[in-house]
Design a protein around this motif. Structure first.
Motif, mmCIF file in Angstrom:
data_model
loop_
_atom_site.group_PDB
_atom_site.id
_atom_site.type_symbol
_atom_site.label_atom_id
_atom_site.label_comp_id
_atom_site.label_asym_id
_atom_site.label_seq_id
_atom_site.Cartn_x
_atom_site.Cartn_y
_atom_site.Cartn_z
ATOM 1 N N TRP A 22 0.523 -1.387 0.266
ATOM 2 C CA TRP A 22 -0.004 -0.334 -0.338
ATOM 3 C C TRP A 22 0.967 1.133 0.193
ATOM 4 N N THR A 23 0.521 2.300 -0.789
ATOM 5 C CA THR A 23 1.014 3.504 -0.693
ATOM 6 C C THR A 23 0.960 4.342 0.181
ATOM 7 N N TYR A 24 1.708 5.307 0.565
ATOM 8 C CA TYR A 24 0.885 6.395 1.823
ATOM 9 C C TYR A 24 1.134 7.522 1.550
ATOM 10 N N TRP A 25 0.669 8.572 1.702
ATOM 11 C CA TRP A 25 1.134 9.857 2.075
ATOM 12 C C TRP A 25 1.136 10.053 3.687
ATOM 13 N N ILE A 26 1.256 10.984 4.248
ATOM 14 C CA ILE A 26 1.082 12.112 5.389
ATOM 15 C C ILE A 26 1.475 13.089 5.291
ATOM 16 N N ALA A 71 -1.655 12.434 -4.185
ATOM 17 C CA ALA A 71 -2.578 11.971 -5.234
ATOM 18 C C ALA A 71 -2.569 10.449 -5.397
ATOM 19 N N HIS A 72 -1.646 9.811 -5.665
ATOM 20 C CA HIS A 72 -0.944 8.613 -5.509
ATOM 21 C C HIS A 72 -0.804 7.428 -4.638
ATOM 22 N N ALA A 73 -1.287 8.158 -3.548
ATOM 23 C CA ALA A 73 -1.779 7.538 -2.306
ATOM 24 C C ALA A 73 -2.538 7.092 -2.381
ATOM 25 N N ARG A 74 -2.487 5.551 -1.475
ATOM 26 C CA ARG A 74 -3.865 5.115 -0.894
ATOM 27 C C ARG A 74 -4.806 4.875 -0.194
ATOM 28 N N LEU A 75 -3.854 5.287 1.016
ATOM 29 C CA LEU A 75 -3.632 6.000 2.690
ATOM 30 C C LEU A 75 -3.823 7.559 2.586
ATOM 31 N N ARG A 76 -3.964 8.843 3.054
ATOM 32 C CA ARG A 76 -3.874 9.790 3.757
ATOM 33 C C ARG A 76 -4.098 9.927 4.884
ATOM 34 N N ILE A 77 -2.713 10.310 5.692
ATOM 35 C CA ILE A 77 -3.018 10.637 6.794
ATOM 36 C C ILE A 77 -3.352 12.476 6.859
ATOM 37 N N HIS A 78 -4.268 12.420 7.344
ATOM 38 C CA HIS A 78 -4.178 14.147 7.085
ATOM 39 C C HIS A 78 -5.155 14.461 8.981
ATOM 40 N N TRP A 79 -4.457 15.408 9.301
ATOM 41 C CA TRP A 79 -4.540 16.251 10.556
ATOM 42 C C TRP A 79 -5.417 17.143 10.857
ATOM 43 N N ALA A 80 -7.195 16.733 11.276
ATOM 44 C CA ALA A 80 -7.913 17.223 11.464
ATOM 45 C C ALA A 80 -8.815 18.253 12.592
#
Ligand SMILES: [Zn+2]
Length: 203
Positions: A22-26, A71-80
């Motif tokens: 899995w690709t990810y972005w944080i 854009a191409h990360a399957r999991l994207r973690i955002h700070w809410a």
């Protein structure tokens, strides 16, 4: 010789297909994000440790790779910032034809009710515990896990009630220093069984 190389290539290709990657972005916690959400510069590391925990506990069934672009990360973690749900939320998305999730984690523990707010004010590691376990729970949803009703599980839903302070407190007590989070997954035997069934490691 060519045939041997081809066989080797096929073998290597087969190996990499064994684990589901899995690709990810944080999101980084920039000064602007810190102002808007009360994230801390070390929070992206907590998100990364959560993903590493799933990978480690799966025994090689699932792996994660940082994506150079969100854009191409399957999991994207955002700070809410607490406009959405408490703790966090995982919203399913399709990414390049594959299942993925936008994950929102609330880093501002002052918004999680008086007990958590009070307890985390003077205990930075408890605050990091809340953020880490939220990352773990929400990324768990992201990779396909549903809620459970067992208090021991990371996929436990607070809708079932129980002592929420103790839910975080028991993990917090297992830490001597912040870096211990990198080696203490915080998942139960039941979580591990579900993980291994969904992402079996092939030896
Ligand atoms: Zn949940």
């Amino acid at each position: 010789m060519v045939i041997l190389q081809l066989a080797l290539l096929l073998l290597l290709a087969g190996c990499s297909a064994w684990a589901e990657e899995w690709t990810y972005w944080i999101d980084p916690c920039t000064p602007e994000a810190e102002k808007a959400t009360a994230c801390k510069p070390g929070d992206p590391e907590l998100g990364k440790w959560a993903l590493e925990a799933w990978a480690r506990e799966s025994g090689g069934g699932i792996t994660f790779r940082a994506s150079p672009t969100e854009a191409h990360a399957r999991l994207r973690i955002h700070w809410a910032n607490g406009q959405g749900s408490l703790y966090g939320e995982a919203v399913p998305v399709e990414v390049d034809g594959q299942r993925g999730a936008d994950i929102y984690v609330l880093p501002d523990t002052r918004m999680l009710g008086r007990e958590i707010a009070t307890a985390t004010r003077t205990d930075e590691m408890l605050r990091d515990t809340v953020v880490y376990l939220t990352c773990l729970h929400e990324t768990g949803h992201g990779i396909g896990f549903a809620h459970t009703a067992a208090f021991a599980d990371i996929m436990y839903s607070f809708r079932f009630g129980g002592d929420i302070n103790e839910y975080f407190g028991r993990y917090r007590r297992s830490l001597k220093k912040r870096g211990d989070i990198a080696t203490r997954a915080g998942i139960s035997e039941a979580d591990r069984a579900v993980l291994k069934a969904r992402y079996p490691a092939k030896e």
